[in-house]
Design a protein around this motif. Structure first.
Motif, short mmCIF file in Angstrom:
data_model
loop_
_atom_site.label_atom_id
_atom_site.label_comp_id
_atom_site.label_asym_id
_atom_site.label_seq_id
_atom_site.Cartn_x
_atom_site.Cartn_y
_atom_site.Cartn_z
N ALA A 167 0.34 1.03 -3.76
CA ALA A 167 1.71 1.52 -3.39
C ALA A 167 1.91 1.25 -1.76
CB ALA A 167 2.33 2.94 -3.79
N VAL A 168 2.96 0.56 -1.37
CA VAL A 168 2.54 0.71 0.17
C VAL A 168 3.02 1.90 0.99
CG1 VAL A 168 5.23 0.19 0.17
CG2 VAL A 168 3.94 -0.57 1.75
N LEU A 178 5.87 -9.80 -1.47
CA LEU A 178 5.92 -8.03 -1.56
C LEU A 178 6.37 -7.98 -3.36
CD1 LEU A 178 8.54 -5.41 -0.71
CD2 LEU A 178 8.85 -6.27 -2.77
N ARG A 179 6.00 -7.14 -4.22
CA ARG A 179 6.06 -6.90 -5.57
C ARG A 179 6.34 -5.99 -5.33
NH1 ARG A 179 2.53 -11.53 -7.33
NH2 ARG A 179 1.85 -12.33 -5.62
N TYR A 180 7.00 -5.59 -6.39
CA TYR A 180 7.82 -4.82 -7.61
C TYR A 180 7.54 -4.48 -8.28
CZ TYR A 180 12.47 -3.14 -4.75
OH TYR A 180 13.33 -2.75 -3.80
N ILE A 224 8.07 -0.46 -4.71
CA ILE A 224 7.10 -1.24 -4.82
C ILE A 224 5.80 -0.87 -5.41
CG2 ILE A 224 6.05 -2.05 -2.52
CD1 ILE A 224 8.67 -1.77 -0.93
N LYS A 225 5.50 -2.14 -5.91
CA LYS A 225 3.79 -1.53 -6.18
C LYS A 225 2.91 -2.29 -4.74
CE LYS A 225 0.51 -3.52 -9.50
NZ LYS A 225 0.19 -5.11 -10.66
N SER A 226 3.51 -3.40 -4.05
CA SER A 226 2.57 -3.41 -3.16
C SER A 226 3.42 -4.88 -2.25
CB SER A 226 1.62 -4.71 -3.22
OG SER A 226 1.51 -5.90 -4.14
#
Length: 133
Positions: free
Chosen positions: A14-15, A32-34, A94-96
């Motif tokens: 997580a961010v 960014l990756r959801y 957001i995943k990352s």
């Protein structure tokens, strides 16, 4: 932030608030990756963003205001064009988010973001960080 939250963040990728603040303050372009779920088709695909603000939406969700230059998008602007355009990204989805640090990563393509009000954001109930332009 306590140890448990730090470990959860590392495990889930997580961010963190510090990553968001660093990217906004230093004007880093980010990958960014959801998270992938039924609400977010193509969630895991990369979105390239230029984050300018972090705060809370009118529904009290933590969000990032960013100029998205590439990647999937469910919305189009008033002219029917999907990208590039301004987007709000929910932090809890957001995943990352990885800043692309280096000489080519700084988004200096505009002295001020196009059509962005640097004094506030009507989509946010309160703002935590805002880029200085």
């Amino acid at each position: 932030m306590n140890l448990y939250n730090s470990l959860v963040e590392v495990i889930t990728e997580a961010v963190s608030n510090s990553v968001i603040k660093d990217a906004i303050t230093n004007k880093y372009t980010c990958d960014l990756r959801y998270l992938e779920d039924e609400k977010l088709p193509n969630g895991g695909q990369p979105r390239i963003i230029e984050p300018v603000a972090y705060g809370y939406s009118l529904k009290d969700n933590p969000v990032i205001r960013a100029y998205q230059t590439s990647g999937p998008s469910l919305k189009v602007n008033e002219k029917g064009v999907p990208l590039p355009d301004w987007r709000l990204f929910r932090v809890d989805r957001i995943k990352s988010m990885k800043p692309m640090k280096g000489e080519d990563s700084l988004f200096l393509t505009f002295p001020e973001p196009p059509l962005y009000d640097t004094t506030g954001d009507k989509s946010m109930s309160r703002m935590m960080y805002n880029s200085k332009f």
